[in-house]
Design an enzyme around this catalytic site. Structure first.
Site, PDB file in Angstrom:
ATOM      1  N   GLY A 271       0.819  -1.205   0.000  1.00 28.06           N
ATOM      2  CA  GLY A 271       0.000   0.000   0.000  1.00 28.06           C
ATOM      3  C   GLY A 271       0.854   1.257   0.000  1.00 28.06           C
ATOM      4  N   SER A 272       0.389   2.278   0.712  1.00 28.10           N
ATOM      5  CA  SER A 272       1.030   3.595   0.648  1.00 28.10           C
ATOM      6  C   SER A 272       2.420   3.650   1.264  1.00 28.10           C
ATOM      7  CB  SER A 272       0.124   4.633   1.315  1.00 28.10           C
ATOM      8  OG  SER A 272      -1.068   4.797   0.570  1.00 28.10           O
TER       9      SER A 272
END
Length: 488
Positions: free
Chosen positions: A215-216
């Site tokens: 993810g981020s």
């Protein structure tokens, strides 16, 4: 009569020579084959005839041996077995060994030639010295903080010392007690079958062997690639990115979970985790630039050992521009182990230099004399020193006034990055909550620890699951333990 006696002597001498040749064949040429024959029980009996050497944490053994008074005499015991299972692995008379028990089996079992000044003597006498010890880099307080923080939830924590690569904590949850597998008999078989059938997979070392979409948290890699390539010169300059962002060559619009991402700068995109800006930047860096940057951080490496092997973290090398955009924000086929993401944070904290992570400090004889030391080894430069300084500043913003404020520690400088990775068909699965970070004590010259936390089953409403709420508090507790003086 004398002639017959002479011929009889010749025949006896021939028989004796044949006997000696056969003995030599069995003892020298065929010894290995006989030793490996499953029907030969002697090697197994000898292996467990003496206590096994210990695995040490903070100088104290977290393993032991118990005299079972059975044919396979000494069984392995574990202190705080579930706490240290991802470090020690198991040593089972029925199912073999895993992790450090496997990687350092020759030292622990007493068969390593380095344990004796006269290894040939033991070879000729078929004996062996006492089992040696494996001294780990793990700090007990840091390990316990990570284990307590996860609290039985599915997930993992990896913590490393950025300047040396020493692994300070390695936790996988839920865990198991390796002592259940030590001996023989129906109880051990039942425990093995129960653990392997458990849908929570307690024997899976999630910190080393499981890969997740990062993810981020992967946006740190993308930001490093952009700064090193000169795609972004001023981190505070607007990027002219629309919200939502049309994925290149498609009609698909990429949205943001955060607000204020329209035309945001890269600094704001890291601070508030804007998907659109970082996806666009990844496309601007290009496939080759992103692949090279990911590789410098350790992605796509099949050979990482700590000394147990670590699963490969993946960044695809052949993608369309829309796939590259998603990969640049930690989605599509991008996957990483928790240890890999701790390495990303460590590279930033260490001025861009990435040290090889290691779980073992040294091995010793049973009396403490050193057999061999595991030397520090660098994996190369993940980014330029200037880029590392910029990313340190951006990660500090995340904690001080961004998405990762739950990781703040009074009196310490903390940098972090949150991540909430969607997964499952149509992103229907419960998101994975990520947090990567590093921490430096006030006045200290270098950060003391870099941490990665992933929580698979964050106990919250789907809309409330995030790296800040589920993972950052765990990372904070681990960093606090690492910053505390050893032994406190």
């Amino acid at each position: 009569m004398i002639r017959h006696i002479r011929w009889c002597a010749y025949f006896c001498a021939l028989l004796l020579a044949a006997l000696l040749v056969n003995v030599a064949r069995v003892q020298v040429w065929e010894a290995a084959a006989y030793g490996a024959n499953p029907a030969n029980k002697r090697p197994v009996i000898e292996r467990y005839a003496e206590p096994r050497g210990d695995i040490l944490v903070d100088g104290r053994p977290v393993t032991g041996s118990r005299d079972s008074r059975q044919l396979l005499r000494y069984e392995r015991t574990y202190t705080d077995g579930p706490l240290y299972a991802p470090v020690t692995g198991y040593s089972s008379q029925t199912y073999g060994t895993s992790f450090l028990e496997s990687a350092e089996d020759r030292v622990l079992s007493g068969t390593d030639p380095g344990l004796s000044a006269f290894p040939l003597w033991y070879e000729l006498s078929r004996g062996r010295p006492g089992g040696g010890n494996a001294v780990t880099t793990v700090r007990a307080a840091v390990q316990r903080a990570a284990y307590t923080g996860l609290g039985g939830k599915r997930g993992a924590v990896a913590a490393v010392e950025p300047a040396t690569g020493r692994i300070l904590a390695l936790v996988s949850s839920p865990s198991y007690d390796p002592g259940l597998l030590s001996g023989t008999g129906p109880g051990v078989k039942a425990a093995w079958e129960r653990l392997n059938a458990d849908p929570a997979r307690p024997m899976l070392n999630r910190a080393l062997r499981e890969t997740y979409p990062p993810g981020s948290t992967f946006k740190i890699v993308t930001a490093a690639a952009a700064l090193d390539a000169g795609v972004v010169g001023d981190v505070d300059a607007p990027t002219q990115t629309p919200d939502p962002y049309p994925l290149p060559g498609t009609s698909t619009l990429l949205p943001n979970a955060s607000t204020g991402c329209q035309d945001a700068s890269m600094a704001d995109a890291v601070q508030w985790s804007c998907n659109t800006v970082m996806a666009k930047i990844g496309v601007q860096v290009g496939l080759r630039g992103m692949v090279d940057a990911a590789r410098r951080f350790g992605f796509n490496d099949d050979g990482l050992r700590v000394p147990a092997w670590v699963s490969r973290s993946n960044f695809d090398t052949d993608m369309s521009p829309d796939q590259l955009a998603l990969s640049s924000i930690g989605q599509f086929n991008t996957t990483a182990t928790p240890l890999q993401m701790a390495m990303v944070a460590a590279a930033v904290a260490n001025g861009g230099e990435l040290e090889s992570p290691r779980l073992l400090d040294r091995t010793t004889q049973d009396d403490g004399d050193q057999v061999r030391r595991v030397d520090q080894r660098t994996l190369g430069r993940a980014m330029s020193p200037g880029t590392a300084v910029r990313l340190q500043e951006l990660m500090v913003r995340v904690v001080e006034n961004g998405t990762g404020r739950n990781a703040a520690i009074p009196g310490a400088v903390v940098g972090g990055k949150t991540g909430t990775a969607q997964h499952g068909v149509g992103n229907a699965g419960t998101p994975y909550a990520w947090f990567i970070s590093w921490a430096k004590a006030e006045g200290a010259p270098l950060p003391a620890v870099a941490v990665a936390v992933v929580v698979e089953d964050a106990a919250a409403d789907r809309g409330d699951i995030s790296g800040n709420s589920a993972a950052a508090p765990i990372a904070r507790a681990v960093m606090e333990a690492a910053l505390a003086p050893s032994g406190s």
